[in-house]
Design a protein around this motif. Structure first.
Motif, mmCIF file in Angstrom:
data_model
loop_
_atom_site.group_PDB
_atom_site.id
_atom_site.type_symbol
_atom_site.label_atom_id
_atom_site.label_comp_id
_atom_site.label_asym_id
_atom_site.label_seq_id
_atom_site.Cartn_x
_atom_site.Cartn_y
_atom_site.Cartn_z
ATOM 1 N N UNK A 1 0.829 -1.207 0.000
ATOM 2 C CA UNK A 1 0.000 0.000 0.000
ATOM 3 C C UNK A 1 0.865 1.259 0.000
ATOM 4 N N UNK A 2 1.915 1.249 0.798
ATOM 5 C CA UNK A 2 2.744 2.450 0.922
ATOM 6 C C UNK A 2 3.674 2.596 -0.289
ATOM 7 N N UNK A 3 4.372 1.500 -0.611
ATOM 8 C CA UNK A 3 5.449 1.633 -1.596
ATOM 9 C C UNK A 3 5.165 0.946 -2.910
ATOM 10 N N UNK A 4 4.061 0.219 -2.999
ATOM 11 C CA UNK A 4 3.738 -0.450 -4.254
ATOM 12 C C UNK A 4 4.640 -1.633 -4.544
ATOM 13 N N UNK A 5 5.198 -2.249 -3.495
ATOM 14 C CA UNK A 5 6.093 -3.386 -3.677
ATOM 15 C C UNK A 5 6.065 -4.249 -2.423
ATOM 16 N N UNK A 6 6.546 -5.463 -2.552
ATOM 17 C CA UNK A 6 6.528 -6.371 -1.409
ATOM 18 C C UNK A 6 7.793 -6.287 -0.575
ATOM 19 N N UNK A 7 7.963 -7.284 0.299
ATOM 20 C CA UNK A 7 9.142 -7.352 1.155
ATOM 21 C C UNK A 7 10.262 -8.063 0.405
ATOM 22 N N UNK A 8 11.469 -8.014 0.938
ATOM 23 C CA UNK A 8 12.566 -8.719 0.287
ATOM 24 C C UNK A 8 13.806 -8.716 1.138
ATOM 25 N N UNK A 9 14.679 -9.675 0.886
ATOM 26 C CA UNK A 9 15.926 -9.729 1.647
ATOM 27 C C UNK A 9 17.123 -9.804 0.710
ATOM 28 N N UNK A 10 17.066 -10.695 -0.288
ATOM 29 C CA UNK A 10 18.247 -10.888 -1.125
ATOM 30 C C UNK A 10 18.572 -9.637 -1.949
ATOM 31 N N UNK A 11 17.558 -8.823 -2.250
ATOM 32 C CA UNK A 11 17.820 -7.597 -3.003
ATOM 33 C C UNK A 11 18.739 -6.648 -2.257
ATOM 34 N N UNK B 1 12.051 10.181 0.232
ATOM 35 C CA UNK B 1 12.726 9.993 1.521
ATOM 36 C C UNK B 1 11.788 9.437 2.585
ATOM 37 N N UNK B 2 10.535 9.892 2.579
ATOM 38 C CA UNK B 2 9.552 9.311 3.501
ATOM 39 C C UNK B 2 9.381 7.831 3.213
ATOM 40 N N UNK B 3 9.388 7.508 1.937
ATOM 41 C CA UNK B 3 9.256 6.104 1.538
ATOM 42 C C UNK B 3 10.399 5.260 2.106
ATOM 43 N N UNK B 4 11.637 5.794 2.060
ATOM 44 C CA UNK B 4 12.778 5.075 2.644
ATOM 45 C C UNK B 4 12.620 4.931 4.146
ATOM 46 N N UNK B 5 12.147 5.983 4.798
ATOM 47 C CA UNK B 5 11.958 5.908 6.238
ATOM 48 C C UNK B 5 10.908 4.841 6.571
ATOM 49 N N UNK B 6 9.805 4.833 5.796
ATOM 50 C CA UNK B 6 8.754 3.850 6.053
ATOM 51 C C UNK B 6 9.236 2.431 5.741
ATOM 52 N N UNK B 7 10.186 2.307 4.793
ATOM 53 C CA UNK B 7 10.786 0.993 4.526
ATOM 54 C C UNK B 7 11.460 0.477 5.793
ATOM 55 N N UNK C 1 4.222 5.501 -5.150
ATOM 56 C CA UNK C 1 4.121 5.527 -6.609
ATOM 57 C C UNK C 1 3.286 6.725 -7.054
ATOM 58 N N UNK C 2 2.230 7.041 -6.300
ATOM 59 C CA UNK C 2 1.379 8.183 -6.637
ATOM 60 C C UNK C 2 1.921 9.509 -6.109
ATOM 61 N N UNK C 3 3.147 9.451 -5.561
ATOM 62 C CA UNK C 3 3.846 10.644 -5.053
ATOM 63 C C UNK C 3 3.048 11.385 -3.983
ATOM 64 N N UNK C 4 2.260 10.610 -3.211
ATOM 65 C CA UNK C 4 1.576 11.207 -2.059
ATOM 66 C C UNK C 4 2.583 11.371 -0.923
#
Lengths: 177, 196
Positions: A31-41, B13-19, B6-9
């Protein structure tokens, strides 16, 4: 398997509750990033970054690294999966700390030595590293995340991973049972 | 609305933090479920502990249903969600090699980081192996390249290939998962191990 005399806080979570929570984390990633989880990447990113800084000339000439840069822009370490895997280390540590499971040890069956366990761990890692490149992702990135988006390739890779391990289980049984 | 990045909402950098935050959740759930222990993971292949199957399938089905509902509600555009590309031969061969790595090493990459985070030395050695493996692939890429790129199929969904709607395929997968859960409860009773 948990024994009944273990204190409650040291026991593992019910697997179905754990699974639902894992699913919610994976849903959040999509939902947030449009992608799943991953480790090897993330490992691939570190390999590309280290090759670049240790042997820049070699990396420039090598096709694998060239193709990586054609597909990715920016620094290989500024990568979604790298940040996510740093989080995994923190989350795993936090969970282990809460449950009283932080301890340096080599976990192995009493029937084998630590040394044998470590040799096989190294070999297993090497195989998994090579395989994850061919499979374009590992159990997390290809199989689990692939299932969430109903990816054909993800589900094929999942069946091959588990099928392969079952097919070889008999040969490696002394290490585990 | 979604996917937010993806929709730039949200910014990159926020995306990296949320990762990072998502990773904390991922690591926490894996460790809580016992995925930091290679002997627990390997139980799947000998029937004494089926936790991997239970957590993995519950997780996959939960996320899949969640995405389908989010799409139905208009919260996420599934066309913007990444679907892994399929290179059939490479996917099968890579999967089999990973299977061999799993039964030898007792971890997969994600779980090995979890094990390493709580001090498992075997998990740390497994990670060293992962790096060696990816380096080997990088150096040996000319050898692997034909296989790696053979049988490209784009990024198909299995539902499309079977000519089913996503929802019907999801229902089938849920039924299969429930069957596997019953099966694993039975298998665990059949091959009990108390001492590990």
């Amino acid at each position: 398997m948990e024994t009944k005399d273990q204190p409650r806080k040291n026991r593992y979570m019910n697997p179905y509750i754990g699974g639902v929570l894992l699913g919610l984390v994976l849903l959040a990633a999509n939902f947030i990033s449009g992608r799943g989880l991953g480790a090897s990447g993330a490992i691939k990113s570190v390999v590309v970054a280290s090759a670049q800084s240790l042997a820049p000339k070699y990396a420039e000439r090598t096709k694998y690294f060239k193709e990586y840069h054609e597909e990715h822009s920016g620094s290989p370490m500024k990568n979604w999966l790298v940040f996510q895997m740093l989080g995994v280390l923190v989350g795993g540590f936090a969970s282990g700390a809460l449950a009283g499971r932080l301890k340096f040890k080599v976990e192995h069956s009493p029937k084998i030595t630590s040394r044998r366990r470590l040799v096989f761990a190294l070999l297993g890692g090497i195989f998994f590293g090579v395989g994850s490149q061919l499979g374009r992702g590992c159990t997390s990135g290809s199989a689990l995340s692939g299932m969430a988006v109903i990816s054909f390739g993800g589900i094929i890779t999942m069946m091959a991973i588990f099928g392969g391990a079952y097919a070889l289980a008999w040969f490696f049984r002394k290490n585990w049972i | 609305m979604g996917p937010l990045a993806v929709n730039e909402i949200i910014s990159s950098n926020t995306n990296f933090f949320l990762a990072f935050v998502i990773g904390i959740g991922f690591g926490f759930v894996l460790e809580q479920s016992g995925f930091s222990s290679s002997r627990k993971l390997a139980g799947l292949f000998y029937g004494y502990d089926m936790v991997v199957l239970k957590v993995f399938f519950t997780g996959g089905v939960t996320a899949m249903l969640g995405l389908l509902f989010f799409s139905l509600f208009g919260w996420v555009d599934l066309n913007l969600v990444y679907v892994n590309p399929t290179f059939l031969t490479s996917a099968i061969v890579g999967g089999l090699i990973m299977g061999a790595g799993f039964i030898m090493g007792g971890f997969c990459p994600g779980t090995s980081f979890c094990g390493a985070a709580i001090g498992k030395l075997d998990a740390m050695i497994f990670i060293v192996g992962l790096f060696i493996g990816v380096y080997l692939f990088a150096f040996g890429y000319p050898l692997f390249e034909t296989l790696y790129k053979s049988a490209p199929m784009g990024s198909p969904k299995i539902s499309t290939m079977l000519d089913l709607s996503d929802g019907v395929f999801a229902l089938i997968l849920v039924v299969v998962a429930v069957g596997l859960f019953y099966g694993s409860e039975w298998v665990e009773k059949r091959f009990p191990r108390e001492e590990y």
